[in-house]
Scaffold this active site. Structure first.
Site, PDB file in Angstrom:
ATOM      1  N   HIS A   1      -8.420   0.566  -3.950  1.00 45.72           N
ATOM      2  CA  HIS A   1      -9.364   0.365  -2.846  1.00 45.72           C
ATOM      3  C   HIS A   1     -10.088   1.685  -2.578  1.00 45.72           C
ATOM      4  CE1 HIS A   1      -9.642  -0.641   1.783  1.00 45.72           C
ATOM      5  NE2 HIS A   1     -10.819  -0.575   1.205  1.00 45.72           N
TER       6      HIS A   1
ATOM      7  N   MET B   1     -11.216  -6.127   5.946  1.00 47.29           N
ATOM      8  CA  MET B   1     -10.455  -5.102   6.661  1.00 47.29           C
ATOM      9  C   MET B   1     -10.115  -5.610   8.059  1.00 47.29           C
ATOM     10  SD  MET B   1     -10.119  -2.573   4.534  1.00 47.29           S
ATOM     11  CE  MET B   1      -9.237  -1.545   5.720  1.00 47.29           C
TER      12      MET B   1
ATOM     13  N   ASP C   1      -4.986   3.423  -1.833  1.00 48.28           N
ATOM     14  CA  ASP C   1      -6.070   3.696  -0.897  1.00 48.28           C
ATOM     15  C   ASP C   1      -6.681   5.068  -1.164  1.00 48.28           C
ATOM     16  OD1 ASP C   1      -6.160   1.391   0.853  1.00 48.28           O
ATOM     17  OD2 ASP C   1      -4.151   1.971   1.512  1.00 48.28           O
TER      18      ASP C   1
ATOM     19  N   HIS D   1      -1.186  -1.368  -4.155  1.00 45.69           N
ATOM     20  CA  HIS D   1      -2.480  -1.054  -3.542  1.00 45.69           C
ATOM     21  C   HIS D   1      -2.632   0.462  -3.357  1.00 45.69           C
ATOM     22  CE1 HIS D   1      -5.896  -2.324  -0.934  1.00 45.69           C
ATOM     23  NE2 HIS D   1      -5.568  -1.287  -0.184  1.00 45.69           N
TER      24      HIS D   1
ATOM     25  N   ASP E   1      -6.464  -6.513   4.537  1.00 48.13           N
ATOM     26  CA  ASP E   1      -5.951  -5.143   4.546  1.00 48.13           C
ATOM     27  C   ASP E   1      -5.958  -4.560   5.959  1.00 48.13           C
ATOM     28  OD1 ASP E   1      -5.138  -2.649   3.802  1.00 48.13           O
ATOM     29  OD2 ASP E   1      -6.918  -2.142   2.625  1.00 48.13           O
TER      30      ASP E   1
ATOM     31  N   SER F   1       0.846  -1.199   0.000  1.00 45.57           N
ATOM     32  CA  SER F   1       0.000   0.000   0.000  1.00 45.57           C
ATOM     33  C   SER F   1       0.876   1.241   0.000  1.00 45.57           C
ATOM     34  CB  SER F   1      -0.894   0.013   1.241  1.00 45.57           C
ATOM     35  OG  SER F   1      -1.416   1.307   1.416  1.00 45.57           O
TER      36      SER F   1
ATOM     37  N   MET G   1      -9.363   7.771  -0.345  1.00 44.40           N
ATOM     38  CA  MET G   1     -10.228   8.163   0.777  1.00 44.40           C
ATOM     39  C   MET G   1     -10.817   9.542   0.524  1.00 44.40           C
ATOM     40  SD  MET G   1      -7.925   6.947   3.994  1.00 44.40           S
ATOM     41  CE  MET G   1      -6.906   5.468   3.933  1.00 44.40           C
TER      42      MET G   1
ATOM     43  N   MET H   1     -12.308   3.914  -0.627  1.00 43.88           N
ATOM     44  CA  MET H   1     -12.986   4.139   0.659  1.00 43.88           C
ATOM     45  C   MET H   1     -13.716   5.467   0.529  1.00 43.88           C
ATOM     46  SD  MET H   1      -9.941   2.808   3.113  1.00 43.88           S
ATOM     47  CE  MET H   1      -8.761   2.853   1.773  1.00 43.88           C
TER      48      MET H   1
HETATM   49  C1  DX5 Z   1      -6.401   1.467   5.691  1.00 44.79           C
HETATM   50  C2  DX5 Z   1      -5.950   1.119   4.293  1.00 44.79           C
HETATM   51  C3  DX5 Z   1      -4.795   0.184   4.239  1.00 44.79           C
HETATM   52  C4  DX5 Z   1      -3.522   0.710   4.813  1.00 44.79           C
HETATM   53  C5  DX5 Z   1      -2.752  -0.466   5.323  1.00 44.79           C
HETATM   54  O1  DX5 Z   1      -7.603   2.144   5.642  1.00 44.79           O
HETATM   55  O2  DX5 Z   1      -7.005   0.530   3.569  1.00 44.79           O
HETATM   56  O3  DX5 Z   1      -4.577  -0.270   2.901  1.00 44.79           O
HETATM   57  O4  DX5 Z   1      -2.720   1.402   3.898  1.00 44.79           O
HETATM   58  O5  DX5 Z   1      -1.677   0.004   6.040  1.00 44.79           O
HETATM   59  P1  DX5 Z   1      -0.990  -0.800   7.201  1.00 44.79           P
HETATM   60  O6  DX5 Z   1      -0.354  -2.013   6.572  1.00 44.79           O
HETATM   61  O7  DX5 Z   1      -0.035   0.159   7.766  1.00 44.79           O
HETATM   62  O8  DX5 Z   1      -2.081  -1.209   8.181  1.00 44.79           O
HETATM   63 ZN    ZN Z   2      -6.547  -0.474   1.512  1.00 44.70          ZN
END
Ligand code: DX5
Ligand code: ZN
Length: 218
Positions: free
Chosen positions: A66, A137, A35, A33, A175, A8, A37, A68
């Site tokens: 991903h 998650m 993320d 990956h 994740d 990620s 948001m 969110m």
């Molecule tokens: C959290 C994200 C993850 C995050 C994981 O909301 O979806 O993908 O980047 O990071 P670590 O491995 O630090 O938990």
């Molecule tokens: Zn993620």
């Protein structure tokens, strides 16, 4: 079954993302990956489609996006056009899942469904066959660097059993809070894709860190 590592990039400096992508390109990790948001579905903001599309030309890896975010349908085209290979959205958004899946598939992109720690897995049972992957998650979505929620292991086992019993072709991606120890528990429970953020970025050499995690599980 082969295990896939999906680093990620949230763990990397946004001011130097090209470097992160270059380091990951050299690694054995098959996925990268992303993320996304929106500060609404989760209490944090990251980046949008332009960021992904600007990095698309820098890598041949599979872009594992991903989302969110709320209003997935509204912005979906932008994430498809940005060059995502897999688009995963959350079950908890208030939208027509079928409409979103159809649009993703029509564009030959793989579709994933993500569930938050407090969402019972049984709620997505009837949709699972429509997806290429499910993201379980193991932290509350929103931030990297949180501690792994061990009570999610049973959920991974249940989903894995359901997938096997029904002969479905659905990957299980985990994740949040992944390292060697937690990753092993997930793999033993039936997961085959592991997202790793802070664990990799805390190490001196990102390429080597991703390779070591990959080799540990393969
Ligand atoms: C959290 C994200 C993850 C995050 C994981 O909301 O979806 O993908 O980047 O990071 P670590 O491995 O630090 O938990
Ligand atoms: Zn993620």
């Amino acid at each position: 079954m082969k295990k896939i590592i999906s680093p990620s990039i949230l763990g990397g400096a946004f001011s130097n993302m090209e470097r992160t992508i270059t380091d990951l390109n050299k690694s054995k990790a098959e996925y990268i990956h992303f993320d996304v948001m929106d500060g609404d579905f989760v209490p944090n903001l990251t980046f949008g489609p332009k960021f992904i599309s600007d990095l698309r030309s820098k890598s041949k890896k599979i872009f594992d996006v991903h989302l969110m975010i709320n209003r997935v349908n509204k912005y979906l085209d932008d994430y498809i056009k940005a060059g995502s290979n897999i688009i995963t959205f959350h079950y908890e958004i208030n939208e027509n899942l079928n409409e979103i899946i159809n649009k993703i598939k029509l564009n030959k992109v793989k579709a994933g469904i993500a569930i938050k720690p407090k969402t019972p897995w049984q709620e997505i049972k009837k949709y699972l066959h429509l997806f290429d992957q499910v993201i379980v998650m193991t932290v509350e979505p929103g931030f990297g660097g949180q501690s792994f929620l061990y009570d999610q292991i049973k959920k991974i086992e249940s989903i894995s059993n359901y997938i096997k019993e029904n002969n479905l072709d659905v990957d299980i991606e985990i994740d949040g809070g992944i390292n060697y120890e937690t990753g092993k528990l997930c793999v033993d429970a039936g997961a085959n894709i592991l997202v790793a953020g802070s664990f990799l970025f805390e190490q001196r050499d990102l390429t080597k860190a991703a390779d070591k995690l990959n080799d540990y599980f393969n």
